[in-house]
Scaffold this motif. Structure first.
Motif, PDB file in Angstrom:
ATOM      1  N   ASP A   3       0.857  -1.178   0.000  1.00 15.52           N
ATOM      2  CA  ASP A   3       0.000   0.000   0.000  1.00 15.52           C
ATOM      3  C   ASP A   3       0.898   1.235   0.000  1.00 15.52           C
ATOM      4  O   ASP A   3       1.739   1.396   0.879  1.00 15.52           O
ATOM      5  CB  ASP A   3      -0.890  -0.029   1.244  1.00 15.52           C
ATOM      6  N   VAL A   4       0.754   2.098  -1.010  1.00 17.08           N
ATOM      7  CA  VAL A   4       1.577   3.303  -1.122  1.00 17.08           C
ATOM      8  C   VAL A   4       0.679   4.527  -1.079  1.00 17.08           C
ATOM      9  O   VAL A   4      -0.318   4.607  -1.801  1.00 17.08           O
ATOM     10  CB  VAL A   4       2.400   3.311  -2.426  1.00 17.08           C
ATOM     11  N   THR A   5       1.030   5.478  -0.238  1.00 18.14           N
ATOM     12  CA  THR A   5       0.282   6.728  -0.145  1.00 18.14           C
ATOM     13  C   THR A   5       1.190   7.898  -0.525  1.00 18.14           C
ATOM     14  O   THR A   5       2.419   7.755  -0.616  1.00 18.14           O
ATOM     15  CB  THR A   5      -0.254   6.951   1.280  1.00 18.14           C
ATOM     16  N   LEU A  29      -2.200   4.138  -6.848  1.00 17.13           N
ATOM     17  CA  LEU A  29      -2.569   2.803  -7.306  1.00 17.13           C
ATOM     18  C   LEU A  29      -1.795   2.328  -8.518  1.00 17.13           C
ATOM     19  O   LEU A  29      -1.903   1.166  -8.902  1.00 17.13           O
ATOM     20  CB  LEU A  29      -4.074   2.768  -7.622  1.00 17.13           C
ATOM     21  N   MET A  30      -1.028   3.211  -9.154  1.00 18.85           N
ATOM     22  CA  MET A  30      -0.259   2.790 -10.322  1.00 18.85           C
ATOM     23  C   MET A  30       1.076   3.516 -10.362  1.00 18.85           C
ATOM     24  O   MET A  30       1.239   4.598  -9.795  1.00 18.85           O
ATOM     25  CB  MET A  30      -1.037   3.018 -11.621  1.00 18.85           C
ATOM     26  N   SER A  31       2.044   2.878 -11.041  1.00 18.55           N
ATOM     27  CA  SER A  31       3.399   3.427 -11.100  1.00 18.55           C
ATOM     28  C   SER A  31       3.582   4.424 -12.237  1.00 18.55           C
ATOM     29  O   SER A  31       4.597   5.122 -12.280  1.00 18.55           O
ATOM     30  CB  SER A  31       4.418   2.284 -11.247  1.00 18.55           C
ATOM     31  N   ASP A  32       2.631   4.489 -13.162  1.00 17.06           N
ATOM     32  CA  ASP A  32       2.741   5.425 -14.281  1.00 17.06           C
ATOM     33  C   ASP A  32       2.658   6.864 -13.780  1.00 17.06           C
ATOM     34  O   ASP A  32       1.869   7.182 -12.883  1.00 17.06           O
ATOM     35  CB  ASP A  32       1.647   5.176 -15.314  1.00 17.06           C
ATOM     36  N   ILE A  33       3.473   7.722 -14.397  1.00 14.46           N
ATOM     37  CA  ILE A  33       3.506   9.137 -14.046  1.00 14.46           C
ATOM     38  C   ILE A  33       2.935   9.950 -15.210  1.00 14.46           C
ATOM     39  O   ILE A  33       3.095   9.590 -16.371  1.00 14.46           O
ATOM     40  CB  ILE A  33       4.955   9.594 -13.758  1.00 14.46           C
ATOM     41  N   SER A  34       2.285  11.063 -14.897  1.00 13.00           N
ATOM     42  CA  SER A  34       1.732  11.933 -15.939  1.00 13.00           C
ATOM     43  C   SER A  34       2.372  13.318 -15.867  1.00 13.00           C
ATOM     44  O   SER A  34       2.541  13.876 -14.781  1.00 13.00           O
ATOM     45  CB  SER A  34       0.213  12.070 -15.776  1.00 13.00           C
ATOM     46  N   ARG A  35       2.749  13.833 -17.052  1.00 11.40           N
ATOM     47  CA  ARG A  35       3.189  15.231 -17.164  1.00 11.40           C
ATOM     48  C   ARG A  35       2.125  15.957 -17.984  1.00 11.40           C
ATOM     49  O   ARG A  35       2.090  15.825 -19.209  1.00 11.40           O
ATOM     50  CB  ARG A  35       4.560  15.323 -17.826  1.00 11.40           C
ATOM     51  N   PRO A  36       1.236  16.686 -17.334  1.00 15.04           N
ATOM     52  CA  PRO A  36       0.044  17.230 -18.001  1.00 15.04           C
ATOM     53  C   PRO A  36       0.332  18.449 -18.895  1.00 15.04           C
ATOM     54  O   PRO A  36      -0.089  19.567 -18.589  1.00 15.04           O
ATOM     55  CB  PRO A  36      -0.866  17.589 -16.824  1.00 15.04           C
ATOM     56  N   GLY A  37       1.038  18.210 -19.994  1.00 21.17           N
ATOM     57  CA  GLY A  37       1.322  19.289 -20.928  1.00 21.17           C
ATOM     58  C   GLY A  37       0.115  19.684 -21.747  1.00 21.17           C
ATOM     59  O   GLY A  37      -0.257  20.861 -21.821  1.00 21.17           O
ATOM     60  N   TYR A 126      10.582   3.668  -7.846  1.00 24.36           N
ATOM     61  CA  TYR A 126      10.110   3.451  -6.472  1.00 24.36           C
ATOM     62  C   TYR A 126       8.711   2.842  -6.468  1.00 24.36           C
ATOM     63  O   TYR A 126       8.450   1.862  -5.757  1.00 24.36           O
ATOM     64  CB  TYR A 126      10.124   4.777  -5.722  1.00 24.36           C
ATOM     65  N   LEU A 127       7.822   3.409  -7.284  1.00 23.25           N
ATOM     66  CA  LEU A 127       6.438   2.923  -7.306  1.00 23.25           C
ATOM     67  C   LEU A 127       6.351   1.530  -7.917  1.00 23.25           C
ATOM     68  O   LEU A 127       5.557   0.697  -7.466  1.00 23.25           O
ATOM     69  CB  LEU A 127       5.556   3.900  -8.092  1.00 23.25           C
ATOM     70  N   GLU A 128       7.145   1.254  -8.951  1.00 25.69           N
ATOM     71  CA  GLU A 128       7.130  -0.082  -9.557  1.00 25.69           C
ATOM     72  C   GLU A 128       7.560  -1.137  -8.554  1.00 25.69           C
ATOM     73  O   GLU A 128       7.018  -2.242  -8.522  1.00 25.69           O
ATOM     74  CB  GLU A 128       8.025  -0.117 -10.792  1.00 25.69           C
ATOM     75  N   SER A 129       8.551  -0.789  -7.749  1.00 20.62           N
ATOM     76  CA  SER A 129       9.021  -1.730  -6.728  1.00 20.62           C
ATOM     77  C   SER A 129       7.964  -1.945  -5.651  1.00 20.62           C
ATOM     78  O   SER A 129       7.694  -3.081  -5.242  1.00 20.62           O
ATOM     79  CB  SER A 129      10.315  -1.207  -6.105  1.00 20.62           C
ATOM     80  N   LYS A 130       7.335  -0.854  -5.203  1.00 24.23           N
ATOM     81  CA  LYS A 130       6.360  -0.949  -4.122  1.00 24.23           C
ATOM     82  C   LYS A 130       5.035  -1.557  -4.571  1.00 24.23           C
ATOM     83  O   LYS A 130       4.369  -2.241  -3.784  1.00 24.23           O
ATOM     84  CB  LYS A 130       6.107   0.434  -3.524  1.00 24.23           C
ATOM     85  N   LEU A 131       4.643  -1.304  -5.813  1.00 20.54           N
ATOM     86  CA  LEU A 131       3.339  -1.754  -6.294  1.00 20.54           C
ATOM     87  C   LEU A 131       3.408  -3.060  -7.073  1.00 20.54           C
ATOM     88  O   LEU A 131       2.409  -3.497  -7.640  1.00 20.54           O
ATOM     89  CB  LEU A 131       2.701  -0.670  -7.171  1.00 20.54           C
ATOM     90  N   ALA A 132       4.582  -3.671  -7.130  1.00 17.47           N
ATOM     91  CA  ALA A 132       4.743  -4.921  -7.869  1.00 17.47           C
ATOM     92  C   ALA A 132       3.910  -6.035  -7.227  1.00 17.47           C
ATOM     93  O   ALA A 132       3.771  -6.085  -6.002  1.00 17.47           O
ATOM     94  CB  ALA A 132       6.212  -5.330  -7.895  1.00 17.47           C
ATOM     95  N   PRO A 133       3.352  -6.953  -8.045  1.00 15.50           N
ATOM     96  CA  PRO A 133       2.625  -8.100  -7.492  1.00 15.50           C
ATOM     97  C   PRO A 133       3.526  -8.905  -6.565  1.00 15.50           C
ATOM     98  O   PRO A 133       4.705  -9.112  -6.862  1.00 15.50           O
ATOM     99  CB  PRO A 133       2.249  -8.915  -8.741  1.00 15.50           C
ATOM    100  N   MET A 134       2.978  -9.358  -5.442  1.00 15.11           N
ATOM    101  CA  MET A 134       3.785 -10.063  -4.448  1.00 15.11           C
ATOM    102  C   MET A 134       3.134 -11.378  -4.030  1.00 15.11           C
ATOM    103  O   MET A 134       1.929 -11.541  -4.120  1.00 15.11           O
ATOM    104  CB  MET A 134       3.996  -9.185  -3.211  1.00 15.11           C
ATOM    105  N   THR A 135       3.989 -12.294  -3.595  1.00 17.09           N
ATOM    106  CA  THR A 135       3.516 -13.545  -3.021  1.00 17.09           C
ATOM    107  C   THR A 135       4.568 -14.005  -2.019  1.00 17.09           C
ATOM    108  O   THR A 135       5.650 -13.436  -1.933  1.00 17.09           O
ATOM    109  CB  THR A 135       3.291 -14.616  -4.107  1.00 17.09           C
TER     110      THR A 135
END
Length: 311
Positions: A3-5, A29-37, A126-135
């Motif tokens: 869980d990432v906040t 909830l996702m690792s994708d970043i947006s640059r709102p140009g 950072y987000l890809e590591s934290k939000l990666a599927p885990m088991t």
């Protein structure tokens, strides 16, 4: 999945909170970043509102050219209930329109001195590591000659004892008993130990031992990419085991298939040496050298030569 906040991101990168403090606990909830140009120009048809929004020099310099009414309109559309955070890079001044709207809609606005492109890369990783599927898998993870080897098998088969022997030979323990595995990218599984049992090894009859205290920091690793699975099972005299190594079994963890070897256990077999050789042979195969296939080719050549001589 962890869980990432927005608060976690703020603490990780030492960001400065400017406005929208009430939304600091929003979930990412996702690792994708947006640059709102395009959004700064007024195009919000496909606005990815649920991503972290990064504003750099390009976006803010264009924003400064707009009329005041347009600025307020853009920021109202930018700050949605789904937007986890807006981060301003290069330590630039946050526009007053953004501050006011973010306070109204409780969207946290943070700033960083890091350039936009570099921060985007750092945050994505950072987000890809934290939000990666885990088991979690019951087993022992050891780093052997740079190969992450996951030892599996029924309880009491000797996984921890074998790991202890490997550690004495100079290899490194990653996790014992429970291995947390996350899929950081396609075909990349990384294992680590739960914090509670990190650096600890359980040996029946001896109890819990601290590997780092006994053998030093060089005997442990915090995490390791898993490349090979070795399943230890009690020797079954009725079962036919692979004697050439031509057959290759697979074990699927999350969405990744790993090479799996089955090694029968019985008195007199030096499992630590066998597993060492298995790791070295696996590395050799990845370099294009396959002893089993070479032997098979030689055998076929001898058989063909014998048949030709007979004819």
């Amino acid at each position: 999945m962890n869980d990432v906040t927005t608060k976690d991101v703020r603490e990780q990168f030492n960001l400065k909170l400017v406005s929208g403090e009430e939304g600091i606990g929003r979930h990412i909830l996702m690792s994708d970043i947006s640059r709102p140009g395009l959004e700064m120009a007024g195009y919000f048809t496909h606005y990815p509102a649920n991503r972290v929004q990064l504003l750099g020099k390009t976006e803010l310099s264009f924003f400064a050219m707009l009329k005041v009414s347009d600025r307020i309109d853009r920021m109202r559309k930018l700050c949605t209930p789904d937007t986890p955070a807006i981060i301003v890079c290069h330590d630039m001044v946050v526009p007053n329109e953004l501050k006011n709207v973010s306070n109204d809609f409780h969207v946290p606005v943070l700033t960083t001195k890091i350039p936009t492109t570099k921060f985007s890369s750092l945050l994505t990783n950072y987000l890809e590591s934290k939000l990666a599927p885990m088991t979690a898998v019951h087993g022992v993870l050891v780093d052997i000659y740079g190969i992450g080897v996951l030892l599996t098998g029924k309880s009491g088969v000797g996984k921890s004892e074998t790991a202890l022997e490997l550690i004495k030979k100079g290899h490194r323990l990653v996790a014992d008993d429970s291995v947390e595995i996350r899929q950081e990218s396609e075909n990349t599984l990384v294992g680590n130990a739960p914090k509670l049992i990190e650096h600890l090894l359980e040996i029946r009859g001896l109890g819990i031992i601290d590997i780092m205290t006994l053998f030093g920091a060089s005997a442990v690793r915090t995490h390791k990419r898993i490349s090979l699975v070795i399943d230890l099972e009690l020797w079954d005299p009725e079962k036919q085991y692979d004697r050439l190594g031509l057959e290759e079994d697979k074990m699927k963890i999350i969405d990744t298939e790993l090479t799996k070897l089955t090694i029968p256990v019985r008195p007199g077999r030096n499992l630590a040496v066998i597993i060492e050789v298995a790791a070295m042979n696996f590395r050799l195969k990845r370099m294009g050298v396959n002893a089993a296939e070479e032997f098979s080719k030689r055998l076929d050549a001898v058989i063909n030569q014998t048949e030709e001589s007979a004819n």
